[in-house]
Design a protein around this motif. Sequence first.
Motif, PDB file in Angstrom:
ATOM      1  N   GLU A 112       0.849  -1.248   0.048  1.00  0.00           N
ATOM      2  CA  GLU A 112       0.019   0.096   0.001  1.00  0.00           C
ATOM      3  C   GLU A 112       0.886   1.369  -0.149  1.00  0.00           C
ATOM      4  OE1 GLU A 112      -2.487  -0.196   3.487  1.00  0.00           O
ATOM      5  OE2 GLU A 112      -0.514   0.055   4.949  1.00  0.00           O
ATOM      6  N   VAL A 113       2.211   1.188   0.565  1.00  0.00           N
ATOM      7  CA  VAL A 113       3.126   2.200   0.404  1.00  0.00           C
ATOM      8  C   VAL A 113       4.481   1.612   0.369  1.00  0.00           C
ATOM      9  CG1 VAL A 113       3.209   2.229   2.835  1.00  0.00           C
ATOM     10  CG2 VAL A 113       3.674   4.497   1.704  1.00  0.00           C
ATOM     11  N   ILE A 114       5.194   2.378  -0.368  1.00  0.00           N
ATOM     12  CA  ILE A 114       6.714   2.253  -0.443  1.00  0.00           C
ATOM     13  C   ILE A 114       7.689   3.348  -0.142  1.00  0.00           C
ATOM     14  CG2 ILE A 114       6.231   0.430  -2.152  1.00  0.00           C
ATOM     15  CD1 ILE A 114       7.311   2.332  -4.472  1.00  0.00           C
ATOM     16  N   THR A 115       8.831   2.957   0.362  1.00  0.00           N
ATOM     17  CA  THR A 115       9.797   3.919   0.439  1.00  0.00           C
ATOM     18  C   THR A 115      11.221   3.564  -0.280  1.00  0.00           C
ATOM     19  OG1 THR A 115      10.624   2.526   2.507  1.00  0.00           O
ATOM     20  CG2 THR A 115       8.924   4.597   2.761  1.00  0.00           C
ATOM     21  N   ILE A 116      11.934   4.273  -0.598  1.00  0.00           N
ATOM     22  CA  ILE A 116      13.342   4.140  -1.245  1.00  0.00           C
ATOM     23  C   ILE A 116      14.442   4.551  -0.485  1.00  0.00           C
ATOM     24  CG2 ILE A 116      14.653   4.637  -3.461  1.00  0.00           C
ATOM     25  CD1 ILE A 116      11.841   5.466  -4.669  1.00  0.00           C
ATOM     26  N   GLY A 117      15.528   3.702  -0.607  1.00  0.00           N
ATOM     27  CA  GLY A 117      16.793   4.162   0.003  1.00  0.00           C
ATOM     28  C   GLY A 117      17.896   4.198  -1.329  1.00  0.00           C
ATOM     29  N   ALA A 118      18.715   5.098  -1.179  1.00  0.00           N
ATOM     30  CA  ALA A 118      19.666   5.155  -2.542  1.00  0.00           C
ATOM     31  C   ALA A 118      21.201   5.523  -1.802  1.00  0.00           C
ATOM     32  CB  ALA A 118      19.115   6.114  -3.591  1.00  0.00           C
ATOM     33  N   GLU A 171       5.849  12.913   1.581  1.00  0.00           N
ATOM     34  CA  GLU A 171       6.933  13.318   2.026  1.00  0.00           C
ATOM     35  C   GLU A 171       7.697  12.105   2.545  1.00  0.00           C
ATOM     36  OE1 GLU A 171       5.772  15.819   5.164  1.00  0.00           O
ATOM     37  OE2 GLU A 171       5.144  17.589   4.065  1.00  0.00           O
ATOM     38  N   ASN A 172       9.084  12.458   2.646  1.00  0.00           N
ATOM     39  CA  ASN A 172       9.843  11.246   3.248  1.00  0.00           C
ATOM     40  C   ASN A 172       9.625  10.053   2.477  1.00  0.00           C
ATOM     41  OD1 ASN A 172      10.809  13.291   5.106  1.00  0.00           O
ATOM     42  ND2 ASN A 172       9.305  12.683   6.539  1.00  0.00           N
ATOM     43  N   ALA A 173      10.009  10.077   1.272  1.00  0.00           N
ATOM     44  CA  ALA A 173       9.721   8.859   0.636  1.00  0.00           C
ATOM     45  C   ALA A 173      10.921   8.138  -0.044  1.00  0.00           C
ATOM     46  CB  ALA A 173       8.786   9.215  -0.718  1.00  0.00           C
ATOM     47  N   ALA A 174      12.084   8.885  -0.319  1.00  0.00           N
ATOM     48  CA  ALA A 174      13.355   8.666  -0.641  1.00  0.00           C
ATOM     49  C   ALA A 174      14.539   9.220   0.228  1.00  0.00           C
ATOM     50  CB  ALA A 174      13.528   9.141  -2.068  1.00  0.00           C
ATOM     51  N   GLY A 175      15.170   8.293   0.760  1.00  0.00           N
ATOM     52  CA  GLY A 175      16.179   8.556   1.766  1.00  0.00           C
ATOM     53  C   GLY A 175      17.671   8.395   0.806  1.00  0.00           C
ATOM     54  N   VAL A 176      18.300   9.553   1.177  1.00  0.00           N
ATOM     55  CA  VAL A 176      20.014   9.475   0.438  1.00  0.00           C
ATOM     56  C   VAL A 176      20.748  10.216   1.113  1.00  0.00           C
ATOM     57  CG1 VAL A 176      19.202  11.565  -0.786  1.00  0.00           C
ATOM     58  CG2 VAL A 176      20.968   9.930  -1.660  1.00  0.00           C
ATOM     59  N   ASP A 177      22.129   9.781   1.234  1.00  0.00           N
ATOM     60  CA  ASP A 177      23.109  10.775   1.606  1.00  0.00           C
ATOM     61  C   ASP A 177      23.465  11.735   0.791  1.00  0.00           C
ATOM     62  OD1 ASP A 177      25.509  11.732   2.554  1.00  0.00           O
ATOM     63  OD2 ASP A 177      26.426   9.525   3.312  1.00  0.00           O
ATOM     64  N   LYS A 197      14.353  12.830   1.543  1.00  0.00           N
ATOM     65  CA  LYS A 197      14.849  12.838   3.067  1.00  0.00           C
ATOM     66  C   LYS A 197      16.557  12.568   3.020  1.00  0.00           C
ATOM     67  CE  LYS A 197      14.848  13.532   7.564  1.00  0.00           C
ATOM     68  NZ  LYS A 197      14.429  14.861   7.779  1.00  0.00           N
ATOM     69  N   ARG A 198      17.185  13.561   3.351  1.00  0.00           N
ATOM     70  CA  ARG A 198      18.555  13.514   3.301  1.00  0.00           C
ATOM     71  C   ARG A 198      18.976  12.990   4.843  1.00  0.00           C
ATOM     72  NH1 ARG A 198      16.769  17.350   0.362  1.00  0.00           N
ATOM     73  NH2 ARG A 198      18.096  18.203  -1.497  1.00  0.00           N
ATOM     74  N   LEU A 199      19.606  11.796   4.563  1.00  0.00           N
ATOM     75  CA  LEU A 199      20.100  10.772   5.728  1.00  0.00           C
ATOM     76  C   LEU A 199      21.460  10.790   5.633  1.00  0.00           C
ATOM     77  CD1 LEU A 199      17.267   8.003   5.581  1.00  0.00           C
ATOM     78  CD2 LEU A 199      17.486  10.022   7.226  1.00  0.00           C
ATOM     79  N   LEU A 200      22.304  11.233   6.688  1.00  0.00           N
ATOM     80  CA  LEU A 200      23.614  10.860   6.685  1.00  0.00           C
ATOM     81  C   LEU A 200      23.884   9.476   7.352  1.00  0.00           C
ATOM     82  CD1 LEU A 200      24.779  14.400   8.700  1.00  0.00           C
ATOM     83  CD2 LEU A 200      24.998  13.824   6.300  1.00  0.00           C
ATOM     84  N   LEU A 253      19.198  -0.029   2.006  1.00  0.00           N
ATOM     85  CA  LEU A 253      18.109  -0.900   2.661  1.00  0.00           C
ATOM     86  C   LEU A 253      17.854  -0.012   4.222  1.00  0.00           C
ATOM     87  CD1 LEU A 253      16.348  -3.333   2.504  1.00  0.00           C
ATOM     88  CD2 LEU A 253      18.201  -4.681   3.969  1.00  0.00           C
ATOM     89  N   MET A 254      19.071   0.332   4.675  1.00  0.00           N
ATOM     90  CA  MET A 254      18.776   0.980   6.080  1.00  0.00           C
ATOM     91  C   MET A 254      17.966   2.084   6.053  1.00  0.00           C
ATOM     92  SD  MET A 254      22.120   0.118   8.316  1.00  0.00           S
ATOM     93  CE  MET A 254      23.376   0.627   7.033  1.00  0.00           C
ATOM     94  N   GLN A 255      18.368   3.014   4.770  1.00  0.00           N
ATOM     95  CA  GLN A 255      17.768   4.304   4.604  1.00  0.00           C
ATOM     96  C   GLN A 255      16.151   4.075   4.560  1.00  0.00           C
ATOM     97  OE1 GLN A 255      20.228   5.335   1.263  1.00  0.00           O
ATOM     98  NE2 GLN A 255      21.710   6.628   2.424  1.00  0.00           N
ATOM     99  N   ALA A 256      15.650   3.336   3.594  1.00  0.00           N
ATOM    100  CA  ALA A 256      14.498   2.684   3.083  1.00  0.00           C
ATOM    101  C   ALA A 256      13.782   2.425   4.517  1.00  0.00           C
ATOM    102  CB  ALA A 256      14.345   1.971   2.159  1.00  0.00           C
ATOM    103  N   ALA A 257      14.454   1.470   5.226  1.00  0.00           N
ATOM    104  CA  ALA A 257      14.039   1.045   6.296  1.00  0.00           C
ATOM    105  C   ALA A 257      13.517   2.285   7.613  1.00  0.00           C
ATOM    106  CB  ALA A 257      14.807   0.162   7.225  1.00  0.00           C
ATOM    107  N   ILE A 258      14.541   3.124   7.463  1.00  0.00           N
ATOM    108  CA  ILE A 258      14.234   4.364   8.596  1.00  0.00           C
ATOM    109  C   ILE A 258      12.983   5.070   7.918  1.00  0.00           C
ATOM    110  CG2 ILE A 258      15.144   6.778   9.068  1.00  0.00           C
ATOM    111  CD1 ILE A 258      17.858   5.313   9.183  1.00  0.00           C
ATOM    112  N   LEU A 259      12.634   5.327   7.033  1.00  0.00           N
ATOM    113  CA  LEU A 259      11.452   5.894   6.516  1.00  0.00           C
ATOM    114  C   LEU A 259      10.158   5.134   6.427  1.00  0.00           C
ATOM    115  CD1 LEU A 259      12.903   7.790   3.169  1.00  0.00           C
ATOM    116  CD2 LEU A 259      12.896   8.683   5.368  1.00  0.00           C
ATOM    117  N   MET A 260      10.452   3.847   6.305  1.00  0.00           N
ATOM    118  CA  MET A 260       9.298   3.043   6.652  1.00  0.00           C
ATOM    119  C   MET A 260       8.914   2.916   8.083  1.00  0.00           C
ATOM    120  SD  MET A 260       6.741   1.570   5.068  1.00  0.00           S
ATOM    121  CE  MET A 260       7.198   1.162   3.563  1.00  0.00           C
TER     122      MET A 260
END
Length: 578
Positions: free
Chosen positions: A368-374, A457-463, A485-488, A551-558
């Motif tokens: 029903e919803v997805i998040t992305i990490g890159a 909002e907060n759909a794609a996490g990236v350094d 969402k910028r994730l260090l 994967l960790m970035q996507a997990a944080i957003l989910m």
Amino acid sequence: MRSTDAIAAPSALPRFACPDWWERIQRGEVPAPTVPLNEARAAKALAFFNRLRLPDVPGNPPLSEACGDWFRFILCAFLASEDPVTKRRLVWELLCMVPKKNSKTTYVAALGLTALYMEEAPNRQMLIVAPSQNVSERCFEQAQGMIRIDQRLTQIFQVQDHHKCITRRKTGTQLNVKSFDTQIVVGEIPVLTIIDEVHELGKKAKAAAVMQQIRGGGITMQGGQVLMITTQSDEPPAGIWKTELKKARAIREGKGGANPIMLPVLYEYPQALQREDKKHPDKTFWRDRKNWPLLLPNLGRSIDPERLIEDYENNGKVNPEAEQIWVSQHLNIEVGVGISQDGWTGADFWPQAVDETLTLDTLLERCEVITIGADGGGLDDLMGVAVIGRERETREWLAWCHAFADPKVLERRPEIAPRLQDFKAEGTLTLADTKTRQAELVKLLRRLVESGLLPQENAAGVDPNNVAALFEAFEEAGITDEQIKRLLQGRALQPGLFGLELKLDDGTLWHADQDLMNWVVGNAKIEPLGNYVIVTKQISGRAKIDPFIALMQAAILMSWNPDAPVDISDFLRNAVMV
């Protein structure tokens, strides 16, 4: 493991299937089925083999005394197999995996001499191939020594030391001992090839092409046999070794087709018994030394039981890395299945979280919803993209990943090139130039956008560091700045690290069965940092972890529990109904 497929039991076992292989090992038998033999040919081979003597053992005992029946089974199956109806050879290839110090190099040297003696056709070529000069010299010295301590054999064979060549005088057929090289079989069509320590070829980028050349002789009218004998690798299986081991296991389980030409003889524990019991290490199956003899058919001959234990106590147990190497070589424990060193705790639960039906298509259908990490990298690195979806009915997480890389990584990181080629063949890695790679990344991201499952909002996490190409791809695919969402990296990713561990532990995260991620997850190394634990590229070294970072970035957003996007058509339809 999650699967919707039922497996039907076959009515009859395919050729060379041996589903009771573990029971056979426990009874002290060879873990292989009975092979029909040409009894006269088998007797001739045994008579010659048994009279060969060990050149480097006091008293020079004959192989009739110094060799176990396990290798005599291999000798007869390989040199004398025969279909009782058609009278054709059955075993064209044989893969034996046996732990270190079971005299395999000496025995294959003796088998090579036996095959040379048995071959009556003139001017044929035979090869013994070793991964390094040291191993090839050792093999040649054993064969040479067996001849020179037996006057009768010097009349049968001519030895050319400088060429590492042994010729049968009567036929002119030669047995050449060579180190591995990409040009090893140019101009030759060997009727028999023995490959010692084939697992080492899994680390060589062009080994698959060489293997194809060697096998080319098998389709000629004269035929060509291949015998591979090896220990397990001290790294996770890769390249040609991974291919051959997977094929052999499939044949052993009856899943290698109806009429395979390879006979597997694999001395290993079932994978469930290879895994380390983290809560009770002393109860781990392979730690119980009473279970060691099961995999050591030459125990008491070439292996001293007391010295084996002393070696483990003094060398194998000095640290987790040393232990992992020791058990991979002496007990054939597969790296990545048995011990994990300073790795991520979640890796212990990763193999049990496979959903065999999961692909990107099925993930998008079920969620029903997805998040992305890159996570991006340079020319000698990977770019990882991870997708986590929340399943509609269960609210469990489903994960799928992909990696991108420049072909230059194969040159800059030759030690992992065979593995990367495996991932390309699997379809989980895109190897392409910058322009093509960027286009494929945009294509993937656009597909995710068009699914309508990304939150506003907060759909794609990236350094945010050094990832201009990622931001350009996001924009071109239609991902808005509000969705990014910028994730260090470093300790900021700890919630994703622990979150994935918990979801794997309680069985609410499922992932596609991707060799890429099996490797990456095993590469993740953990380091305490004050009150935090971190996983970084620096700690993991040459082994890549970029898709795991993603994967960790996507997990944080989910984990922030995003709302499922509202389908405007459903909204309007409901409004009309009201």
